[in-house]
Each structure stands twice: as C-alpha cells, then as structure tokens.
Design a protein around this motif. Structure first.
Motif, PDB file in Angstrom:
ATOM      1  N   UNK A   5       0.937  -1.064   0.052  1.00 29.06           N
ATOM      2  CA  UNK A   5      -0.001  -0.013  -0.072  1.00 29.06           C
ATOM      3  C   UNK A   5       0.546   1.211   0.070  1.00 29.06           C
ATOM      4  N   UNK A   6       1.140   1.763  -1.186  1.00 25.09           N
ATOM      5  CA  UNK A   6       2.242   2.868  -1.362  1.00 25.09           C
ATOM      6  C   UNK A   6       1.204   4.039  -1.164  1.00 25.09           C
ATOM      7  N   UNK A   7       1.771   5.286  -0.862  1.00 25.88           N
ATOM      8  CA  UNK A   7       1.174   6.610  -0.760  1.00 25.88           C
ATOM      9  C   UNK A   7       0.377   6.935  -1.999  1.00 25.88           C
ATOM     10  N   UNK A   8       1.018   6.463  -3.343  1.00 28.10           N
ATOM     11  CA  UNK A   8       0.224   6.815  -4.608  1.00 28.10           C
ATOM     12  C   UNK A   8      -1.009   5.913  -4.690  1.00 28.10           C
ATOM     13  N   UNK A   9      -0.879   4.493  -4.272  1.00 25.04           N
ATOM     14  CA  UNK A   9      -2.171   3.694  -4.362  1.00 25.04           C
ATOM     15  C   UNK A   9      -3.268   4.445  -3.330  1.00 25.04           C
ATOM     16  N   UNK A  10      -2.601   4.779  -2.060  1.00 20.08           N
ATOM     17  CA  UNK A  10      -3.699   5.370  -1.148  1.00 20.08           C
ATOM     18  C   UNK A  10      -4.495   6.579  -1.609  1.00 20.08           C
ATOM     19  N   UNK A  11      -3.742   7.329  -2.200  1.00 21.60           N
ATOM     20  CA  UNK A  11      -4.315   8.585  -3.008  1.00 21.60           C
ATOM     21  C   UNK A  11      -5.182   8.299  -4.117  1.00 21.60           C
ATOM     22  N   UNK A  12      -4.951   7.239  -4.798  1.00 26.76           N
ATOM     23  CA  UNK A  12      -5.855   6.373  -6.025  1.00 26.76           C
ATOM     24  C   UNK A  12      -7.054   6.355  -5.267  1.00 26.76           C
ATOM     25  N   UNK A  13      -7.073   5.395  -4.378  1.00 29.26           N
ATOM     26  CA  UNK A  13      -8.171   4.964  -3.507  1.00 29.26           C
ATOM     27  C   UNK A  13      -9.070   5.946  -2.942  1.00 29.26           C
ATOM     28  N   UNK A  14      -8.466   6.903  -2.354  1.00 28.41           N
ATOM     29  CA  UNK A  14      -9.228   8.146  -1.785  1.00 28.41           C
ATOM     30  C   UNK A  14      -9.889   8.785  -3.001  1.00 28.41           C
ATOM     31  N   UNK A  15      -9.190   9.058  -4.022  1.00 27.41           N
ATOM     32  CA  UNK A  15      -9.676  10.005  -5.128  1.00 27.41           C
ATOM     33  C   UNK A  15     -10.928   9.179  -5.490  1.00 27.41           C
ATOM     34  N   UNK A  16     -10.729   7.867  -5.971  1.00 32.56           N
ATOM     35  CA  UNK A  16     -12.058   7.251  -6.392  1.00 32.56           C
ATOM     36  C   UNK A  16     -13.189   7.230  -5.431  1.00 32.56           C
ATOM     37  N   UNK A  17     -12.819   7.030  -4.165  1.00 33.18           N
ATOM     38  CA  UNK A  17     -13.979   7.093  -3.035  1.00 33.18           C
ATOM     39  C   UNK A  17     -14.573   8.274  -3.123  1.00 33.18           C
ATOM     40  N   UNK A  18     -13.989   9.437  -3.111  1.00 28.25           N
ATOM     41  CA  UNK A  18     -14.570  10.668  -3.186  1.00 28.25           C
ATOM     42  C   UNK A  18     -15.218  10.976  -4.394  1.00 28.25           C
ATOM     43  N   UNK A  19     -14.610  10.649  -5.577  1.00 29.96           N
ATOM     44  CA  UNK A  19     -15.379  11.156  -6.873  1.00 29.96           C
ATOM     45  C   UNK A  19     -16.598  10.267  -7.162  1.00 29.96           C
ATOM     46  N   UNK A  20     -16.684   9.154  -6.721  1.00 29.06           N
ATOM     47  CA  UNK A  20     -17.758   8.188  -7.105  1.00 29.06           C
ATOM     48  C   UNK A  20     -18.689   8.031  -5.924  1.00 29.06           C
ATOM     49  N   UNK A  21     -18.691   8.852  -4.698  1.00 30.82           N
ATOM     50  CA  UNK A  21     -19.260   8.727  -3.499  1.00 30.82           C
ATOM     51  C   UNK A  21     -20.851   8.778  -4.015  1.00 30.82           C
ATOM     52  N   UNK A  22     -21.206   9.740  -4.722  1.00 35.99           N
ATOM     53  CA  UNK A  22     -22.619   9.896  -5.421  1.00 35.99           C
ATOM     54  C   UNK A  22     -23.049   8.767  -6.005  1.00 35.99           C
ATOM     55  N   UNK A  23     -22.304   8.148  -6.889  1.00 39.31           N
ATOM     56  CA  UNK A  23     -22.711   6.974  -7.522  1.00 39.31           C
ATOM     57  C   UNK A  23     -22.987   5.862  -6.403  1.00 39.31           C
TER      58      UNK A  23
END
Length: 298
Positions: A5-23
């Motif tokens: 679990x690299x910082x880059x992967x954590x950033x991607x996970x957080x980004x997807x969770x935020x961008x797709x929260x409405x969906x």
C-alpha cells in the motif's frame, strides 16, 4: 502476491472514493438493493394464501393436503457474493482519455465499495493470457480496500487474452450462487461456452468497455497500427473513406456477434466506452435489469 500500500495507491483509492461517492450512494439507495439484493432466497415457512399473494409461490402439495391454498414464504439471504473478473490483456491497455482497463478498474472499485457498504462478500480475478491474480471473496471494509488496492496496483505479466480460462477459473472458485461482473472488451476467442456455463449457475453481468476510435476511426491519413498483444504491424490509410466504411462495418459485425453471445447465454450486458461519465449509464443499467434477478427460488 501481496501488493504494497504505497502513498500513490492510497491517494488513488481516496480519489475514487470521493469522486464516486454519489454513484455509490445512488446504487445503495435503489439499484444495488433491487438488483443485487434478493438474489438468494431461503425458505422460511408455509402459510395460508392471502389476497395479493403471488400465485407462483403456492405450495400445491400442502394446499391439496389441507384443502385450501397455502404459499411458501422466503427470507432474503443476509449477504451476497460479488465477484469481479477484470481483463488486463494488451487490448485493454488502449483508449482515450483513459484506457479501457483504467475505466474497468474504477468501475470495479465502485462496485466493491457498494458491496462492502451492504456487508456483502467481494472478491476479484485479474487475468491476461493467464490467471494473474485472485482475491478470494470475503467480507469487511479492510478486505474490500485490499481488493481495490490490488486492482489499482496490479501490473500484468502477460499481454495476450485467455478470457475462457478466466471464466472457467471463476466457475471453479465460486461454490455458491454469486453475482459475477466481467469487465472486458471481449476481444478474444472461445469464451462463449465458458460464459454460458458460468451464467447457468451465477448471475452474470458483462460490462464491455470500448475505445470509440476502434469502432469509428477518424480520417487521419496513413497510420501504422501495432498489435497490443503481439508483434504484428499494419499500415492503414484512414484517409480513404472506403477503408473507414469497411472498418465501421467490421466493428459493427463484431459488436453484434458479441451481443448475440450474451443474449444466448442469458447474460445482461452494459456497453460503456472510454469517454465521458459512466455513472449515469451504470445507474440506468442497474435500474432496468430484468426482474428475473429477484425471482423466487423454488
């Protein structure tokens, strides 16, 4: 293999969770419950028929014995299994503004988030011309985050496609009825029968992801095309209207052949591409899925 679990992967996970929260919230509010819920039904009891009951659940043996109609009642299974089959072959590593595989991974992550919010089991299988990585189904937020992390961090070894092997592996791995979502361009051979066998035991949704440029090329002169899964190269004159017309005709034929195979197998199909926002299409597709998905078990 365990992916760090690299910082880059954590950033991607957080980004997807935020961008797709409405969906994810939309799926949880309606479509996910109506489509994924009700898949498995467990027998509860037999009771006297009441006005408005579905005649299809009448227990004829008990009704005949007691002299009046009785119906079977069922309870929904408390949890389900969502299994994601994601194609990482060379043909999916193309597309604009995102690649086909990048779009597939994000959609898989959205579905994994929706599943864990419902406390359902989720697992994944990543394949190319071989089975590359498998996360067996389990439940819990930590496990779901592992699935998403592995989807994002995965780097394939193979470049070819053996979709049939991936489908056969999923069928062997899943011992109970599950929801299987296949994310692929289905540019492969020999997958029709394995798909039908998988669909005979599980609820299967095929999400195809295409690059519009592969369906309808633009007039751009002479272009050298390289096979993303091999060594072959071809020089094509896309400035020729006849060449572009023949290209579109062949692409339409291949798409219809693919769709026909889904219909024959009884598999639901959602067609997406690498452009625009997929959330509306995903919500609508789930909302209109046939209500056979909620049919009562016999």
């Amino acid at each position: 293999m365990t992916y760090p679990i690299t910082p880059a992967i954590l950033k991607q996970v957080k980004s997807i969770a935020i961008r797709t929260r409405g969906l994810v919230d939309a799926l949880l509010g309606g479509e996910y419950r109506s489509v994924f819920r009700g898949q498995g039904m467990e027998f509860l009891e037999v009771r006297a028929y009441e006005a408005g009951d579905d005649y299809r659940v009448i227990d004829w043996n008990v009704s005949a014995r007691l002299g009046e109609p009785h119906v079977k009642t069922f309870t929904e299974e408390r949890e389900l299994t969502l299994f994601l089959v994601v194609d990482h072959s060379g043909s999916t590593d193309v597309g604009a503004p995102v690649t086909k595989v990048a779009r597939a991974v994000e959609i898989a992550a959205v579905l994994a988030l929706a599943a864990v919010r419902q406390q359902d089991r989720v697992g994944a299988l990543l394949f190319t011309d071989r089975i590359e990585h498998v996360v067996p189904p389990a439940k819990g937020r930590r496990h779901a985050l592992r699935v998403i992390r592995d989807l994002l961090a995965f780097s394939p070894v193979g470049r070819g496609t053996d979709l049939a092997a991936g489908l056969d592996y999923a069928a062997r791995l899943l011992h109970h009825r599950s929801i299987v979502v296949i994310l692929s361009d289905f540019v492969a051979e020999g997958w029709e029968r394995p798909l039908a066998r998988l669909a005979a035991k599980h609820d299967v949704l095929a999400i195809t992801i295409d690059d519009p440029r592969e369906v309808s090329p633009v007039a751009s002169g002479w272009i050298t095309f390289s096979d993303p899964e091999g060594e072959a190269e071809s020089l094509v004159d896309l400035g020729d209207a006849r060449v572009r017309a023949a290209w579109r005709t062949e692409a339409a034929r291949m798409a219809e052949t693919r769709s026909r195979a889904f219909r024959v197998s009884g598999v639901d199909h959602l067609a997406l591409d690498t452009t625009g926002d997929y959330s509306t299409a995903l919500r609508r597709a789930f909302a209109r899925r046939p209500r056979r998905r909620g049919r009562v078990a016999r």
